[in-house]
Design an enzyme around this catalytic site. Sequence first.
Site, PDB file in Angstrom:
ATOM      1  N   ASP A 180       4.030  -7.198   2.390  1.00 12.76           N
ATOM      2  CA  ASP A 180       3.895  -5.944   1.667  1.00 12.76           C
ATOM      3  C   ASP A 180       4.986  -5.968   0.579  1.00 12.76           C
ATOM      4  OD1 ASP A 180       3.387  -3.111   1.144  1.00 12.76           O
ATOM      5  OD2 ASP A 180       5.295  -2.777   2.172  1.00 12.76           O
ATOM      6  N   ASP A 187       6.315  -2.750  -1.624  1.00 12.89           N
ATOM      7  CA  ASP A 187       7.199  -1.577  -1.680  1.00 12.89           C
ATOM      8  C   ASP A 187       7.927  -1.376  -0.357  1.00 12.89           C
ATOM      9  OD1 ASP A 187       6.381  -0.983  -4.276  1.00 12.89           O
ATOM     10  OD2 ASP A 187       4.665   0.160  -3.580  1.00 12.89           O
TER      11      ASP A 187
END
Length: 223
Positions: free
Chosen positions: A18, A20
């Site tokens: 991922d 963020d």
Amino acid sequence: MSAEVQTILRKADAVCFDVDSTVIQEEGIDELAKFCNKGSEVSSLTAKAMTGSMTFQESLKLRLGIIQPTLTQIRDFVTTKPPTLTPGVKKLVGLLQSRNVPVYLISGGFKSIIAPIAAQLNIPNDHIFANRLKFYYTGEHAGFDDSEPTSKSGGKAVVVDSLKKRHNYKNLVLIGDGATDLEASPPADAFIGYGGNVIRPTVQAKAKWFVTDFNEIIDVLNQ
């Protein structure tokens, strides 16, 4: 339970991150909102999306509707507010790449903002799966491409599943901080919850292995 995840990690044939609050310390869309002076309105929606109390596409549409970023604003944002890489991530990605393990970025954020991050980590552009902003020929905001799997709840699982089918990966590991990452395992063969930037209690509770420092992952790879 963490031993099971660590075993898969050691024989990983692909690792997906991922972006963020995982690869970078910030939440990209919140930072973009602040840059466009819409910060407080947007951050509460991000929190709802992360805890799974609103579908991702509802949240994305609402947040972009508030921000309405122009092409010029996006370019200025990328230039003047570069995101901060999370400590240890560059070393971890480099270690995986030195072992010829392909690394992918899968994000509900925007490809135009993520591309410079990928470049810093020597991750090829076609290994980024993220949302595409749309603009009118004048440069005004025109929404986002809702055909991208990452624009919808469950989209990360769709990307992981297609990567596994396309490349025949048998030990794909996903690393992330949010509910959208957790729900993508399966099809990911193992999930590592990451809490070095923000700890989300649901992820911490449900992840078989939860770390707060990328060096914990590096140490297991080097055993």
